[in-house]
Motif scaffolding. Structure first.
Motif, PDB file in Angstrom:
ATOM      1  N   VAL A 124      39.115  47.822  49.774  1.00  0.00           N
ATOM      2  CA  VAL A 124      40.209  47.029  49.206  1.00  0.00           C
ATOM      3  C   VAL A 124      41.522  47.473  49.862  1.00  0.00           C
ATOM      4  O   VAL A 124      41.914  48.635  49.752  1.00  0.00           O
TER       5      VAL A 124
ATOM      6  N   PRO B   1      45.726  33.018  49.635  1.00  0.00           N
ATOM      7  CA  PRO B   1      44.263  33.186  49.658  1.00  0.00           C
ATOM      8  C   PRO B   1      43.517  31.877  49.895  1.00  0.00           C
ATOM      9  O   PRO B   1      42.333  31.897  50.213  1.00  0.00           O
TER      10      PRO B   1
ATOM     11  N   ILE C 193      38.218  43.258  51.353  1.00  0.00           N
ATOM     12  CA  ILE C 193      39.196  42.248  50.941  1.00  0.00           C
ATOM     13  C   ILE C 193      40.591  42.781  51.222  1.00  0.00           C
ATOM     14  O   ILE C 193      40.846  43.983  51.118  1.00  0.00           O
TER      15      ILE C 193
ATOM     16  N   GLY D 239      45.220  37.342  44.936  1.00  0.00           N
ATOM     17  CA  GLY D 239      44.115  36.780  45.703  1.00  0.00           C
ATOM     18  C   GLY D 239      43.353  35.738  44.908  1.00  0.00           C
ATOM     19  O   GLY D 239      43.838  35.217  43.885  1.00  0.00           O
TER      20      GLY D 239
ATOM     21  N   GLU E 216      38.544  38.179  44.028  1.00  0.00           N
ATOM     22  CA  GLU E 216      39.208  39.272  44.749  1.00  0.00           C
ATOM     23  C   GLU E 216      40.054  40.094  43.787  1.00  0.00           C
ATOM     24  O   GLU E 216      40.069  41.335  43.850  1.00  0.00           O
TER      25      GLU E 216
ATOM     26  N   ARG F 130      37.732  42.265  41.775  1.00  0.00           N
ATOM     27  CA  ARG F 130      37.208  43.402  42.541  1.00  0.00           C
ATOM     28  C   ARG F 130      38.271  44.489  42.694  1.00  0.00           C
ATOM     29  O   ARG F 130      37.972  45.684  42.580  1.00  0.00           O
TER      30      ARG F 130
END
Length: 376
Positions: free
Chosen positions: A331, A49, A41, A351, A355, A358
């Motif tokens: 990332v 996004p 990502i 994001g 996202e 994460r």
């Protein structure tokens, strides 16, 4: 054996020789190749996004039939839309290949070697690059709480000052100033100095203040906008500058005649019209900002309050190390040490909810792996 080339080349301008090239955000495909990752990502380049408006995509498809022809060098349809939407005359609009193009045009048009250009510490790197490229002298004014110290910037003006670059919100810190502060600042600036107000992220918090009303009051003001961020047209490279007709006339003498592609022109008109998409993007951004701030609080981290679509967080460690460790977890964020002089910070684009989650999970893992350092 020496690898140094024996060929002679023409000497470059002194300013060019001292420029450190701008480092864009790391592409997803590049990281996949380097580390053999399948799932990556990117929260590094302040991209939307959600992508772009479906209406913009449809406009690009329609423009394909004319791909063999040059674009409209005057950008009539886009200027007409900007004129109607922002209440300016068409002779006040300069179209750019992204707003970076506008910044470069300003430097080439109004600044000569040994002139002075003022910008803030922790401000967009292109201000300094554009200044160096024309052989001018950059005057970096110390920031105040990571943001613009407008009073100090006004006090830095000398008879050699030609341009002042200011950003609201600022990149990479996300800081902002209010209408009253800007009004007071403009009252102190001589009419012979061009003020460039870079509003690349203004759509995310438009309630901050309306800068457009200052255009008629100050002929030495240029407002720079882009469709790369909230409008989601980053790959098409389209932006615009709004200024007095006199300033605009000079910029258009330097501007390349086909600097904005047909696809970009068509998509930009459609994107500007799709106000529902912008509102959706704005709401998603506010929710994502709150999600990250809550995550940082749980991790015991401090951050810089932001009015953009990104946030800078103090990771209490070397930001470069944290950046590299996050890369290994798939990332991509943005380190802001080096030229931005924020060695313990990283900048994270907002994001999608999954996202953001994460990133926060990966950040918690990285913070557990890297020892904390004392603040400088």
């Amino acid at each position: 054996m020496s690898t140094q080339s024996s060929f002679l080349i023409p000497p470059a301008n002194d300013g060019i020789c001292h420029i450190a090239p701008y480092q864009p955000g790391k592409p997803i495909d590049e990281l996949k190749r380097e580390l053999g990752l399948d799932d990556v990502i990117k929260l590094a380049s302040n991209e939307n996004p959600l992508g772009c408006s479906p209406q913009a995509k449809a406009a690009i498809q329609q423009a394909i039939d004319e791909v063999g022809r040059y674009p409209d060098g005057n950008g009539f349809a886009l200027k007409q839309q900007i004129s109607q939407q922002f209440g300016v005359e068409m002779n006040q609009i300069t179209l750019g290949n992204g707003s970076n193009d506008i910044l470069e045009l300003v430097a080439r048009t109004f600044v000569a070697a040994q002139d002075e250009v003022i910008y803030s510490q922790h401000a967009f790197a292109v201000y300094a690059l554009a200044t160096q490229a024309v052989g001018a002298v950059g005057v970096e004014v110390p920031a105040k709480n990571f943001g613009h110290d407008l009073a100090a910037m006004a006090n830095a003006v000398t008879e050699k000052t030609r341009v002042i670059f200011i950003a609201n919100p600022n990149n990479p810190t996300g800081t902002w100033f209010e209408e009253g502060e800007f009004s007071q600042f403009m009252q102190q600036i001589p009419a012979t100095v061009l003020v460039v107000l870079d509003e690349a992220y203004v759509e995310y918090f438009p309630e901050n203040f309306n800068s457009l009303k200052f255009l008629n009051q100050y002929p030495n003001l240029l407002i720079s906008r882009t469709l790369s961020k909230a409008f989601g047209l980053a790959s098409l490279r389209v932006g615009f500058g709004l200024a007095s007709s006199e300033v605009t006339n000079l910029l258009n003498r330097v501007r390349q005649p086909f600097n904005v592609s047909s696809f970009a022109l068509a998509a930009a008109v459609a994107a500007l019209k799709d106000t529902d998409f912008i509102e959706q993007s704005r709401e998603l951004n506010k929710q994502g900002m709150a999600q990250l701030e809550q995550g940082f609080a749980k991790l015991g981290l401090n951050w810089i309050a932001s009015r953009a679509n990104f946030i800078a967080v103090d990771v209490q460690r070397d930001g470069g190390q944290v950046f590299n460790a996050l890369l290994k977890k798939g990332v991509i964020v943005r380190p802001v040490g080096g030229g931005y002089a924020m060695p313990r910070h990283i900048r994270v684009s907002i994001g999608l909810p999954e996202e953001n989650a994460r990133f926060l999970e990966a950040l918690a893992q990285v913070l557990a792996e890297i020892p904390a350092t004392e603040a400088a």
